[in-house]
Motif scaffolding. Structure first.
Motif, short mmCIF file in Angstrom:
data_model
loop_
_atom_site.label_atom_id
_atom_site.label_comp_id
_atom_site.label_asym_id
_atom_site.label_seq_id
_atom_site.Cartn_x
_atom_site.Cartn_y
_atom_site.Cartn_z
N HIS A 1 47.30 38.93 66.38
CA HIS A 1 46.67 39.37 67.62
C HIS A 1 45.38 40.16 67.34
O HIS A 1 44.38 39.99 68.06
CB HIS A 1 47.65 40.24 68.42
N CYS A 2 45.39 40.99 66.29
CA CYS A 2 44.20 41.82 66.03
C CYS A 2 43.28 41.19 64.99
O CYS A 2 42.30 41.82 64.57
CB CYS A 2 44.60 43.24 65.62
N ARG B 1 47.88 47.61 63.26
CA ARG B 1 46.52 47.70 63.79
C ARG B 1 45.66 48.66 62.98
O ARG B 1 44.46 48.42 62.76
CB ARG B 1 46.57 48.12 65.26
N SER C 1 44.66 52.19 73.75
CA SER C 1 45.78 52.86 74.39
C SER C 1 46.83 53.39 73.42
O SER C 1 47.66 54.21 73.78
CB SER C 1 46.45 51.91 75.40
N PRO D 1 47.36 35.19 72.49
CA PRO D 1 46.91 34.80 71.15
C PRO D 1 47.64 33.55 70.66
O PRO D 1 48.86 33.43 70.81
CB PRO D 1 47.27 36.01 70.28
N GLY E 1 42.81 42.39 70.99
CA GLY E 1 42.95 40.96 70.89
C GLY E 1 43.19 40.34 72.25
O GLY E 1 43.32 41.04 73.26
N PRO E 2 43.27 39.01 72.32
CA PRO E 2 43.37 38.31 73.60
C PRO E 2 44.76 38.44 74.21
O PRO E 2 45.75 38.71 73.52
CB PRO E 2 43.07 36.86 73.22
N ARG E 3 44.83 38.22 75.51
CA ARG E 3 46.11 38.27 76.21
C ARG E 3 47.08 37.23 75.68
O ARG E 3 48.29 37.48 75.56
CB ARG E 3 45.86 38.04 77.71
N ASN F 1 47.88 44.27 78.01
CA ASN F 1 47.12 43.88 76.81
C ASN F 1 45.88 44.73 76.68
O ASN F 1 45.21 45.05 77.66
CB ASN F 1 46.71 42.41 76.90
N ASP F 2 45.57 45.11 75.45
CA ASP F 2 44.35 45.86 75.15
C ASP F 2 43.31 44.85 74.66
O ASP F 2 43.40 44.36 73.53
CB ASP F 2 44.63 46.93 74.09
N GLU F 3 42.33 44.54 75.49
CA GLU F 3 41.33 43.54 75.14
C GLU F 3 40.47 43.97 73.96
O GLU F 3 39.84 43.13 73.30
CB GLU F 3 40.43 43.24 76.35
N GLU F 4 40.42 45.26 73.65
CA GLU F 4 39.69 45.72 72.48
C GLU F 4 40.38 45.29 71.19
O GLU F 4 39.73 45.22 70.13
CB GLU F 4 39.57 47.25 72.48
#
Length: 272
Positions: A220-221, A96, A2, A152, A148-150, A143-146
């Motif tokens: 997160h990433c 990122r 996104s 972290p 990292g996790p909701r 959250n963008d699951e691509e």
């Protein structure tokens, strides 16, 4: 995805003609000269990368340099945007993008005020943990699951093995390196004496206006994180010295010479 981080990463790799860094380095206030040590750099303005912020603070150049330092291919982010400029997630795309271009770890630097009288101006402090006192989180919202996790985890947010490597390097090159908890203050005002006492009471050893958002975004990433603060002053009320941004830049520039030596040694041993 996104945000613009994948697009920015694609553009970086194209401009760098396939150069792939292993470690990203974020240079804080007054610490930009380390970028001069990067060998044969490819220099990219933040303005040429989608989603990269234009830093609005003196001492932050707003350039990405790709090249070798200490025998390691690095991506050197010369300047950052701060939460007090309007967005706590202002460094989301740059952090990122570092992951998407191949970095394994990110080394964050900053200027900070010490809350321990024995760790005075000109000292270096590696960050062992943090307190987020900014009133927000760069991961708030969808959250963008691509990426990292909701939710972290942030235990060992500052990688223990990389902190140990920093300590070993400091001992090897004869640089004193304190270690402590960093409190992130929103700013742009410096803290009041009462706020400094409060932050001390919460268990912090230093306070500054950056670093924590980047650490959260990096973890997160999946980037490993290590961070070192250049101590530019004692917290407001802990000495008679006036605290202002000009003084911060002067002190950071001087102590930054030791930080440069520390980072080069760190990279040399990281590559070994």
């Amino acid at each position: 995805m996104s945000d613009h981080s994948a697009e920015a990463a694609t553009r970086i790799l194209k401009m760098a003609e396939g150069f792939q860094p292993k470690v990203a380095i974020v240079l804080g206030s007054g610490l930009g000269p380390l970028a001069d040590l990067v060998e044969d750099p490819v220099v990219i303005s933040y303005g040429d990368l989608p989603g990269f912020p234009e830093p609005g603070v003196h001492g932050h150049a707003g350039r990405l340099l790709l090249g070798n330092l200490g025998g390691v291919p690095v991506a050197c982010l010369q300047g950052r945007a701060h939460a007090y400029e309007g967005r706590i997630d202002a460094m989301k795309v740059p952090v990122r993008a570092m992951k998407w271009i191949g970095c394994e770890a990110i080394y964050l630097t900053c200027a900070a005020g010490s809350l321990r009288p024995e760790v005075g101006a000109g000292s270096l402090m590696t960050i062992s943990d943090h307190l987020n006192l900014m009133g927000g989180n760069p991961l708030a919202g969808p959250n963008d699951e691509e990426v990292g996790p909701r939710f972290p985890p942030m235990a060992d947010a500052y990688d223990p093995a990389l902190r140990a490597l920093q300590r070993d390097c400091a001992a090897a090159i004869g640089v004193d390196l304190a270690e402590g908890v960093y409190a992130a203050w929103l700013g742009p005002t410096f803290e009041t004496p009462a706020e400094v006492r409060m932050i001390q009471g919460l268990g912090a050893d230093a306070v500054g206006m950056s670093t924590v958002p980047e650490c959260i975004l990096a973890r997160h990433c999946g980037l490993k994180v290590t961070a070192t603060a250049v101590i530019t002053n004692l917290g407001v009320g802990l000495s008679d010295e006036t605290v202002d941004h000009a003084q911060t830049l002067r002190a950071a520039a001087e102590a930054g010479k030791d930080l440069q030596r520390l980072i080069v040694c760190f990279l040399e041993r990281y590559a070994a």
